[in-house]
Design a protein around this motif. Structure first.
Motif, PDB file in Angstrom:
ATOM      1  N   SER A  34       1.645  -9.313 -38.489  1.00 38.72           N
ATOM      2  CA  SER A  34       2.383  -9.222 -39.751  1.00 38.72           C
ATOM      3  C   SER A  34       2.033  -7.936 -40.493  1.00 38.72           C
ATOM      4  CB  SER A  34       2.064 -10.435 -40.636  1.00 38.72           C
ATOM      5  OG  SER A  34       0.730 -10.349 -41.117  1.00 38.72           O
ATOM      6  N   HIS A  35       2.904  -7.558 -41.432  1.00 37.47           N
ATOM      7  CA  HIS A  35       2.648  -6.354 -42.239  1.00 37.47           C
ATOM      8  C   HIS A  35       1.320  -6.484 -42.979  1.00 37.47           C
ATOM      9  CE1 HIS A  35       6.576  -4.923 -41.283  1.00 37.47           C
ATOM     10  NE2 HIS A  35       7.225  -5.791 -42.027  1.00 37.47           N
ATOM     11  N   ALA A  36       1.069  -7.661 -43.564  1.00 39.99           N
ATOM     12  CA  ALA A  36      -0.173  -7.858 -44.329  1.00 39.99           C
ATOM     13  C   ALA A  36      -1.401  -7.720 -43.429  1.00 39.99           C
ATOM     14  CB  ALA A  36      -0.159  -9.228 -45.006  1.00 39.99           C
ATOM     15  N   ASN A  37      -1.350  -8.308 -42.243  1.00 38.49           N
ATOM     16  CA  ASN A  37      -2.492  -8.206 -41.325  1.00 38.49           C
ATOM     17  C   ASN A  37      -2.638  -6.805 -40.741  1.00 38.49           C
ATOM     18  OD1 ASN A  37      -3.494 -10.792 -41.681  1.00 38.49           O
ATOM     19  ND2 ASN A  37      -2.185 -11.653 -40.091  1.00 38.49           N
ATOM     20  N   THR A  38      -1.525  -6.098 -40.587  1.00 43.62           N
ATOM     21  CA  THR A  38      -1.596  -4.697 -40.144  1.00 43.62           C
ATOM     22  C   THR A  38      -2.292  -3.861 -41.212  1.00 43.62           C
ATOM     23  OG1 THR A  38       0.388  -4.903 -38.777  1.00 43.62           O
ATOM     24  CG2 THR A  38      -0.237  -2.680 -39.450  1.00 43.62           C
ATOM     25  N   GLN A  39      -1.917  -4.047 -42.465  1.00 40.06           N
ATOM     26  CA  GLN A  39      -2.557  -3.322 -43.563  1.00 40.06           C
ATOM     27  C   GLN A  39      -4.045  -3.647 -43.633  1.00 40.06           C
ATOM     28  OE1 GLN A  39      -0.073  -4.535 -46.846  1.00 40.06           O
ATOM     29  NE2 GLN A  39       1.191  -2.696 -46.674  1.00 40.06           N
ATOM     30  N   LYS A  40      -4.383  -4.925 -43.430  1.00 46.02           N
ATOM     31  CA  LYS A  40      -5.792  -5.342 -43.458  1.00 46.02           C
ATOM     32  C   LYS A  40      -6.567  -4.672 -42.320  1.00 46.02           C
ATOM     33  CE  LYS A  40      -8.621  -9.579 -43.521  1.00 46.02           C
ATOM     34  NZ  LYS A  40      -9.814  -8.849 -43.243  1.00 46.02           N
ATOM     35  N   LEU A  41      -5.993  -4.640 -41.126  1.00 46.46           N
ATOM     36  CA  LEU A  41      -6.647  -3.976 -39.989  1.00 46.46           C
ATOM     37  C   LEU A  41      -6.881  -2.500 -40.283  1.00 46.46           C
ATOM     38  CD1 LEU A  41      -7.617  -3.951 -36.985  1.00 46.46           C
ATOM     39  CD2 LEU A  41      -5.257  -3.439 -36.380  1.00 46.46           C
ATOM     40  N   LEU A  42      -5.883  -1.837 -40.840  1.00 44.64           N
ATOM     41  CA  LEU A  42      -6.020  -0.418 -41.167  1.00 44.64           C
ATOM     42  C   LEU A  42      -7.122  -0.201 -42.200  1.00 44.64           C
ATOM     43  CD1 LEU A  42      -2.262   0.636 -41.345  1.00 44.64           C
ATOM     44  CD2 LEU A  42      -3.905   1.244 -39.560  1.00 44.64           C
ATOM     45  N   ALA A  43      -7.147  -1.049 -43.226  1.00 42.99           N
ATOM     46  CA  ALA A  43      -8.154  -0.904 -44.291  1.00 42.99           C
ATOM     47  C   ALA A  43      -9.547  -1.226 -43.772  1.00 42.99           C
ATOM     48  CB  ALA A  43      -7.803  -1.803 -45.462  1.00 42.99           C
ATOM     49  N   ASP A  44      -9.683  -2.343 -43.041  1.00 42.18           N
ATOM     50  CA  ASP A  44     -10.992  -2.754 -42.533  1.00 42.18           C
ATOM     51  C   ASP A  44     -11.564  -1.739 -41.544  1.00 42.18           C
ATOM     52  OD1 ASP A  44     -10.743  -5.018 -44.086  1.00 42.18           O
ATOM     53  OD2 ASP A  44     -10.409  -6.391 -42.396  1.00 42.18           O
ATOM     54  N   SER A  45     -10.686  -1.097 -40.792  1.00 42.35           N
ATOM     55  CA  SER A  45     -11.126  -0.123 -39.781  1.00 42.35           C
ATOM     56  C   SER A  45     -11.284   1.272 -40.360  1.00 42.35           C
ATOM     57  CB  SER A  45     -10.117  -0.082 -38.631  1.00 42.35           C
ATOM     58  OG  SER A  45      -9.965  -1.350 -38.070  1.00 42.35           O
ATOM     59  N   ARG A  46     -10.909   1.417 -41.618  1.00 46.63           N
ATOM     60  CA  ARG A  46     -10.986   2.715 -42.303  1.00 46.63           C
ATOM     61  C   ARG A  46     -10.240   3.815 -41.531  1.00 46.63           C
ATOM     62  NH1 ARG A  46     -16.145   0.449 -43.167  1.00 46.63           N
ATOM     63  NH2 ARG A  46     -16.557   0.057 -45.374  1.00 46.63           N
ATOM     64  N   LEU A  47      -9.076   3.438 -41.009  1.00 49.03           N
ATOM     65  CA  LEU A  47      -8.260   4.408 -40.283  1.00 49.03           C
ATOM     66  C   LEU A  47      -7.366   5.155 -41.266  1.00 49.03           C
ATOM     67  CD1 LEU A  47      -7.279   2.240 -37.190  1.00 49.03           C
ATOM     68  CD2 LEU A  47      -9.023   4.011 -37.329  1.00 49.03           C
ATOM     69  N   SER A  48      -7.037   6.376 -40.937  1.00 47.40           N
ATOM     70  CA  SER A  48      -6.265   7.219 -41.844  1.00 47.40           C
ATOM     71  C   SER A  48      -4.755   7.019 -41.723  1.00 47.40           C
ATOM     72  CB  SER A  48      -6.607   8.691 -41.602  1.00 47.40           C
ATOM     73  OG  SER A  48      -6.292   9.035 -40.269  1.00 47.40           O
ATOM     74  N   PHE A  49      -4.317   6.070 -40.919  1.00 46.55           N
ATOM     75  CA  PHE A  49      -2.887   5.804 -40.763  1.00 46.55           C
ATOM     76  C   PHE A  49      -2.358   5.081 -41.995  1.00 46.55           C
ATOM     77  CE2 PHE A  49      -4.636   5.805 -36.477  1.00 46.55           C
ATOM     78  CZ  PHE A  49      -3.782   6.688 -35.831  1.00 46.55           C
TER      79      PHE A  49
END
Length: 165
Positions: A92-107
């Protein structure tokens, strides 16, 4: 992208069709071959839902597996195994955003078209394959590796055995 063989098919399919293990995923598409072939498009149709049902949904583009799972189970249920099935899950969009934030990725979330988990059963073989799409071409493979690792952790925490292919 990684491909994982699932040796314990009965345990996996129980977690897939009878338990809530994959309920947080969205379904892009699914197909089943038993006595006939059936294909399911996971896109939601707004006019079918009441305003209250629509507003209660976290995301309005694709159906959540928890809504589609009973129908899919009815399709494969019976005395014979299905010839094949394929389910394309998307985070989901929310879980994608969470993955990006938790992983500290610049995407940015807008750069990610989707994080996919493909489940494929055919000829007694069950595999899970990861995939990722971007809205534009990127050379950076960091998110791909992060998604692959997350899927492996997801399966391990749910006690799903797998072997990398």
């Amino acid at each position: 992208m990684i491909a994982l063989n699932i040796p314990e098919k009965k345990d996996f399919t129980s977690k897939l069709f009878l338990q809530n293990t994959f309920d947080s995923f969205l379904v892009s598409q699914a197909s089943f071959t038993t006595g006939t072939s059936l294909s399911i498009d996971g896109r939601l149709h707004r006019d079918y839902f009441t305003d209250a049902e629509w507003e209660a949904m976290e995301q309005h583009d694709l159906v959540r597996w928890s809504m589609l799972k009973p129908l899919c189970f009815q399709i494969i249920r019976g005395n014979r195994l299905p010839e094949q099935f394929k389910i394309v899950f998307i985070l989901s969009h929310a879980n994608t955003q969470k993955l990006l934030a938790d992983s500290r990725l610049s995407f940015s979330p807008e750069q990610v078209g989707g994080l996919f988990l493909n489940i494929h059963y055919e000829q007694s073989s069950l595999t899970c394959t990861t995939g990722i799409s971007f809205t534009s071409f990127l050379m950076d493979k960091t998110l791909e590796h992060t998604w692959d690792d997350m899927v492996k952790r997801f399966l391990k925490t749910r006690e799903i055995l797998f072997e990398e292919l």
